[in-house]
Enzyme design. Structure first.
Site, PDB file in Angstrom:
ATOM      1  N   ASP A  78       0.859  -1.181   0.000  1.00 26.82           N
ATOM      2  CA  ASP A  78       0.000   0.000   0.000  1.00 26.82           C
ATOM      3  C   ASP A  78       0.897   1.234   0.000  1.00 26.82           C
ATOM      4  OD1 ASP A  78      -2.033   2.049   0.799  1.00 26.82           O
ATOM      5  OD2 ASP A  78      -3.258   0.288   1.232  1.00 26.82           O
ATOM      6  N   ASP A  90       4.026   2.273  -4.150  1.00 30.84           N
ATOM      7  CA  ASP A  90       3.034   2.740  -5.105  1.00 30.84           C
ATOM      8  C   ASP A  90       3.045   1.794  -6.297  1.00 30.84           C
ATOM      9  OD1 ASP A  90       1.549   4.013  -7.055  1.00 30.84           O
ATOM     10  OD2 ASP A  90       2.536   5.961  -6.839  1.00 30.84           O
ATOM     11  N   LYS A 109      -4.576   6.415 -12.720  1.00 30.53           N
ATOM     12  CA  LYS A 109      -3.284   5.732 -12.857  1.00 30.53           C
ATOM     13  C   LYS A 109      -3.269   4.383 -12.160  1.00 30.53           C
ATOM     14  CE  LYS A 109       0.533   8.178 -12.429  1.00 30.53           C
ATOM     15  NZ  LYS A 109       1.499   9.200 -11.916  1.00 30.53           N
ATOM     16  N   LYS A 127       1.843 -12.582 -14.528  1.00 29.84           N
ATOM     17  CA  LYS A 127       2.401 -13.319 -15.672  1.00 29.84           C
ATOM     18  C   LYS A 127       3.790 -13.852 -15.336  1.00 29.84           C
ATOM     19  CE  LYS A 127       3.566 -12.571 -20.581  1.00 29.84           C
ATOM     20  NZ  LYS A 127       5.043 -12.466 -20.472  1.00 29.84           N
ATOM     21  N   TYR A 166     -13.253   7.288 -11.771  1.00 30.68           N
ATOM     22  CA  TYR A 166     -13.323   6.014 -11.049  1.00 30.68           C
ATOM     23  C   TYR A 166     -13.984   4.941 -11.907  1.00 30.68           C
ATOM     24  CZ  TYR A 166     -14.343   2.690  -7.269  1.00 30.68           C
ATOM     25  OH  TYR A 166     -14.421   1.571  -6.470  1.00 30.68           O
TER      26      TYR A 166
END
Length: 326
Positions: free
Chosen positions: A33, A58, A93, A107, A147
């Site tokens: 977080d 981030d 973002k 992946k 959002y």
């Protein structure tokens, strides 16, 4: 060896409850977080646990997690209007770049990933209740678009990674959820109503209060997410409580619970505020044998008791001020 799970947005309301769930189930939990809306207080009880580790990071930046990962749960995102209207660029973002980075990590690690979408992908719906087959009625350039469209993009890129890169993916569409660890000042109806009642303020209902919501207690939601993660289904699945209530009636329920004598006052309806919100959970019942079990009365009592137990200073804390949305 214990299976390991990465949970992004781990210090938030839902993320922290998911950390609890996976620790209880015997997993090794890696929590991540950037704390822009999350709070380490939600996780501090887990810090002594040797199966829990926390990264302050981030996820719109490159993600590195050493060792193996079996599962990734991507829950990083501002989720309340008071947050995403103040930090629209970060919201977009984390939905776009953050999801891309999480999918790339899945992946690389050959991990199964579950991404947290939302009922907001349905916008102000023209179909009621909302099934997963409904494509939505969303204003992409309205204030809520940052959002709504971030989550719609999240679903698109997740399915692209599934079909093109064969990544093992799951998508949960989360409807209104409540419970302990919500922020009183996050702008959503339930904590707003309870916070105003605790402070002795009039309760604010937007519009006439005829718009509806369907509130799911957090323990029910977490159980549904857990079952979806372990299922074989790769399409979106609604997880929420289909017990619909108008916001006016909901405010009256909160007032009755608190015993407060304040008034209910009306304010103008926000732009693009959905008039109806009710999940069709037929698919979740069939695929996951899941349905909510906590009644709204029981959930409200638990949530109110949690908020009432907080120091009084928490009742008056103002919303966060954020840095610029670069």
């Amino acid at each position: 060896m214990k299976k390991s799970v990465l949970i992004t947005g781990a210090a938030g309301f839902l993320g922290s409850h998911l950390c609890d769930q996976f620790i209880t189930k015997g997993y090794r939990v890696v929590a991540m977080d950037n704390l822009i809306t999350g709070d380490l207080k939600n996780l501090e009880h887990l810090f002594p646990n040797p199966d829990f580790e926390f990264y302050h990071h981030d996820i719109t930046k490159y993600i590195h997690v050493p060792g193996t990962l079996d599962y990734i749960l991507h829950f990083a995102s501002p989720a309340s209007p008071i947050d995403y209207l103040k930090i629209p660029i970060q919201t977009l973002k984390v939905g776009a770049m953050g999801t891309h980075n999480c999918l790339g990590l899945a992946k690389d690690k050959k991990a199964r990933i579950l991404v947290a979408s939302t009922s907001e992908v349905y916008g102000d719906p023209l179909v009621h209740p909302q099934p997963e087959t409904y494509w939505g009625n969303v204003n992409p350039i309205g204030p809520r678009g940052v959002y709504d469209e971030a989550k719609r993009y999240m679903e698109s890129i997740t399915m692209a990674y599934h079909t093109f890169h064969k990544v093992d993916t799951r998508i949960v569409r989360i409807f209104n959820t409540y419970g302990p660890r919500m922020r009183l000042n996050d702008g959503r109806a339930l904590p707003a109503f309870i916070g105003q009642a605790l402070r002795g303020e009039d309760i604010t209902v937007f519009g006439e209060g005829t718009q509806t919501r369907s509130f799911c207690y957090v323990s029910d939601l977490v159980e549904g997410i857990y079952r979806l993660l372990l299922s074989d289904y790769t399409g979106p699945v609604n997880i929420g409580n289909p017990n619909e209530v108008s916001l006016r009636s909901f405010a009256e329920e909160v007032l009755a619970l608190t015993g407060n004598k304040v008034k209910i006052v009306n304010r103008p309806l926000p732009v693009d505020d959905p008039k109806q919100r009710q999940p069709d959970i037929t698919l979740a019942k069939k695929l996951l044998d899941w349905a909510p079990v906590v009644s709204r009365k029981e959930g409200l009592e638990k949530t109110y008791n949690y908020f009432r137990s907080l120091p009084e200073a928490e009742w008056h804390r103002q919303p966060k001020e954020f840095l610029s949305s670069k």
